[in-house]
Scaffold this motif. Structure first.
Motif, PDB file in Angstrom:
ATOM      1  N   GLN A  11       0.843  -1.193   0.000  1.00 44.16           N
ATOM      2  CA  GLN A  11       0.000   0.000   0.000  1.00 44.16           C
ATOM      3  C   GLN A  11       0.875   1.238   0.000  1.00 44.16           C
ATOM      4  O   GLN A  11       1.937   1.245   0.626  1.00 44.16           O
ATOM      5  N   VAL A  12       0.404   2.255  -0.670  1.00 43.50           N
ATOM      6  CA  VAL A  12       1.158   3.511  -0.733  1.00 43.50           C
ATOM      7  C   VAL A  12       0.298   4.627  -0.133  1.00 43.50           C
ATOM      8  O   VAL A  12      -0.899   4.714  -0.407  1.00 43.50           O
ATOM      9  N   TYR A  13       0.910   5.438   0.709  1.00 42.17           N
ATOM     10  CA  TYR A  13       0.189   6.556   1.331  1.00 42.17           C
ATOM     11  C   TYR A  13       1.009   7.835   1.166  1.00 42.17           C
ATOM     12  O   TYR A  13       2.238   7.813   1.281  1.00 42.17           O
ATOM     13  N   LEU A  14       0.292   8.936   0.985  1.00 32.58           N
ATOM     14  CA  LEU A  14       0.934  10.253   1.038  1.00 32.58           C
ATOM     15  C   LEU A  14       1.066  10.607   2.522  1.00 32.58           C
ATOM     16  O   LEU A  14       0.144  10.352   3.293  1.00 32.58           O
ATOM     17  N   VAL A  15       2.224  11.155   2.926  1.00 27.99           N
ATOM     18  CA  VAL A  15       2.410  11.454   4.354  1.00 27.99           C
ATOM     19  C   VAL A  15       3.082  12.808   4.564  1.00 27.99           C
ATOM     20  O   VAL A  15       3.591  13.428   3.628  1.00 27.99           O
ATOM     21  N   GLY A  16       3.118  13.195   5.827  1.00 30.55           N
ATOM     22  CA  GLY A  16       3.949  14.333   6.244  1.00 30.55           C
ATOM     23  C   GLY A  16       3.465  15.677   5.726  1.00 30.55           C
ATOM     24  O   GLY A  16       2.260  15.951   5.665  1.00 30.55           O
ATOM     25  N   TRP A  33       6.045   9.916   0.325  1.00 35.36           N
ATOM     26  CA  TRP A  33       5.160   8.759   0.368  1.00 35.36           C
ATOM     27  C   TRP A  33       5.726   7.704   1.307  1.00 35.36           C
ATOM     28  O   TRP A  33       6.940   7.597   1.481  1.00 35.36           O
ATOM     29  N   VAL A  34       4.810   6.903   1.875  1.00 35.22           N
ATOM     30  CA  VAL A  34       5.268   5.763   2.672  1.00 35.22           C
ATOM     31  C   VAL A  34       4.614   4.512   2.096  1.00 35.22           C
ATOM     32  O   VAL A  34       3.478   4.553   1.620  1.00 35.22           O
ATOM     33  N   VAL A  35       5.374   3.429   2.102  1.00 39.11           N
ATOM     34  CA  VAL A  35       4.907   2.171   1.515  1.00 39.11           C
ATOM     35  C   VAL A  35       4.853   1.115   2.614  1.00 39.11           C
ATOM     36  O   VAL A  35       5.839   0.924   3.330  1.00 39.11           O
ATOM     37  N   ILE A 104       0.718  16.933  13.574  1.00 38.82           N
ATOM     38  CA  ILE A 104       0.280  17.501  12.288  1.00 38.82           C
ATOM     39  C   ILE A 104       1.111  16.947  11.128  1.00 38.82           C
ATOM     40  O   ILE A 104       0.709  17.056   9.974  1.00 38.82           O
ATOM     41  N   ASN A 105       2.266  16.337  11.455  1.00 34.44           N
ATOM     42  CA  ASN A 105       3.117  15.721  10.425  1.00 34.44           C
ATOM     43  C   ASN A 105       2.911  14.214  10.368  1.00 34.44           C
ATOM     44  O   ASN A 105       3.626  13.515   9.652  1.00 34.44           O
ATOM     45  N   ALA A 106       1.961  13.702  11.152  1.00 34.03           N
ATOM     46  CA  ALA A 106       1.782  12.249  11.260  1.00 34.03           C
ATOM     47  C   ALA A 106       0.418  11.816  10.738  1.00 34.03           C
ATOM     48  O   ALA A 106      -0.189  10.886  11.234  1.00 34.03           O
TER      49      ALA A 106
END
Ligand code: ATP
Ligand code: MG
Length: 369
Positions: A11-16, A33-35, A104-106
């Motif tokens: 899964q791929v997510y936009l983060v931060g 992005w985090v995978v 707010i960055n998590a």
């Protein structure tokens, strides 16, 4: 998303920052992005290119944006290198978000737009609060600087720092761990803070966090403070020079060397401070001539422009009067003197005298009558 052999899905997510800034209604420049659920080989098979040595970070084959495998961190020993990192495919998104600095960055965003926000970052955005995610906050001293930088960046939205977060920042400062930060990491945060619309807030937060004497030991904090309105008209290097104006030259050199400031910053701050220490408005034409040559006024008009912008603010004089000094000597040329037979050191000396004469006849408020 399916992997190449269809056996494992990731899964791929936009983060931060990208998720945070979009929620704040700001333009998103950089996307991270985090995978989850992947091993490095899978991403490499898909054409991602590994860039991180310490952490598995990959560049997307087309967008070149950064994709990091979800990871868990555990502190071992001093400094940022003292982290043990686990990025096995079983690490959950929540575990990855937990190692981040501020709520707010998590916040993560799935491909379908859903927000995953286990630490209530959205609530902190609504309440304008910079709050640490967990007690592991103290494990990386850089976070003191990051929070100070975000306080400066989001001051325009009236963000404040949660009391408990400020206490943890003070704990980090008094532990002495700030000394273990590499100059590059410190400088990167400082430079970003100088670019915000409230650069002084960065320093005010560091003062409150008791971090100044560990980070910028040599800096003599300007009292009375410099005006933020004045700073806003200046670029980053000029802002730095304004902030350093009260720091004696020798100390300033030590400070800037310790921070490994880029030369453009270093030179400007040095020139500003040395004018304050060694020169004065109302000097003789001879002294102005020497000063103008020492700052390469003729050869480096743009750098001179930036310098006099700062010095005119500090000395409450007009930049145009400084420019007039430069123009008076820049228009002289050596041709006539050469025709008269001057050469070598004699030519240099004759030119110097010409420049002094040109300054003497100027009706300038900067010059001694
Ligand atoms: P910017 O807009 O300045 O890029 P950012 O939040 O995107 O802000 P980055 O330095 O790009 O900051 O880092 C991306 C994300 O990685 C952060 O939002 C945060 O979740 C996490 N992060 C970065 N550095 C740290 C750190 N030292 N400690 C904890 N989390 C960090
Ligand atoms: Mg970023």
């Amino acid at each position: 998303m399916k992997s190449a052999n269809n056996t494992m899905t990731y899964q791929v997510y936009l983060v931060g920052g990208a998720v945070r800034d979009a929620l704040l209604g700001l333009d998103v420049v950089d996307r991270d992005w985090v995978v989850t659920g992947a091993i490095p080989e899978q991403l490499e098979q898909q054409g991602y290119q590994q860039v991180g040595k310490q952490f598995p970070v990959f560049l997307h084959p087309v967008s070149k944006e950064e994709y990091a495998l979800a990871r868990r961190e555990k502190k071992q020993g001093q400094g940022y290198t003292g982290f043990i990192c686990d990025f096995s495919p079983s690490i959950s998104l929540e575990e990855d978000l937990e190692r981040r600095d501020l709520t707010i960055n998590a916040i993560a965003q799935a491909e379908n737009g859903e927000l995953i926000d286990p630490f209530h970052g959205q609530q902190d955005i609504a309440n304008k609060c910079l709050r640490h995610v967990s007690d592991a906050f103290v494990e990386d001293p850089l976070r003191v600087l990051r929070v100070a930088r975000f306080a400066a960046r989001f001051k325009e939205f009236n963000f404040h720092i949660a009391a408990e977060t400020m206490r943890l920042m003070q704990t980090i400062s008094t532990s002495g761990e700030l000394a273990s930060l590499s100059p590059e990491r410190v400088w990167r945060e400082l430079e970003k803070a100088l670019a915000t619309s409230h650069p002084l807030t960065f320093f005010h937060v560091l003062i409150e966090a008791k971090a100044m004497s560990y980070l910028f030991t040599e800096l003599v904090w300007p009292k009375p403070p410099v005006s933020e309105t004045q700073l806003l008209a200046l670029d980053k290097a000029q802002r730095w020079a304004m902030i350093c104006q009260h720091t004696p030259l020798e100390q300033l050199n030590r400070l800037q060397n310790a921070l490994r400031c880029p030369n453009q910053y270093k030179n400007l701050a040095q020139q500003v401070r040395s004018f304050i220490e060694q020169h004065a408005i109302g000097m003789t034409a001879e002294a102005w001539q020497a000063w103008l040559m020492s700052v390469s006024a003729i050869k480096k008009p743009q750098a001179f422009d930036k310098l006099v912008q700062v010095l005119s603010l500090i000395t409450s004089t007009q930049a145009k009067d400084w420019q007039a000094l430069r123009l008076a000597i820049a228009k002289l040329n050596a041709t006539d003197l050469i025709k008269q037979g001057f050469s070598g050191a004699e030519l240099g000396e004759a030119l110097r005298k010409e420049r002094i004469k040109a300054l003497q006849v100027l009706d300038s408020p900067l010059l001694k009558n």
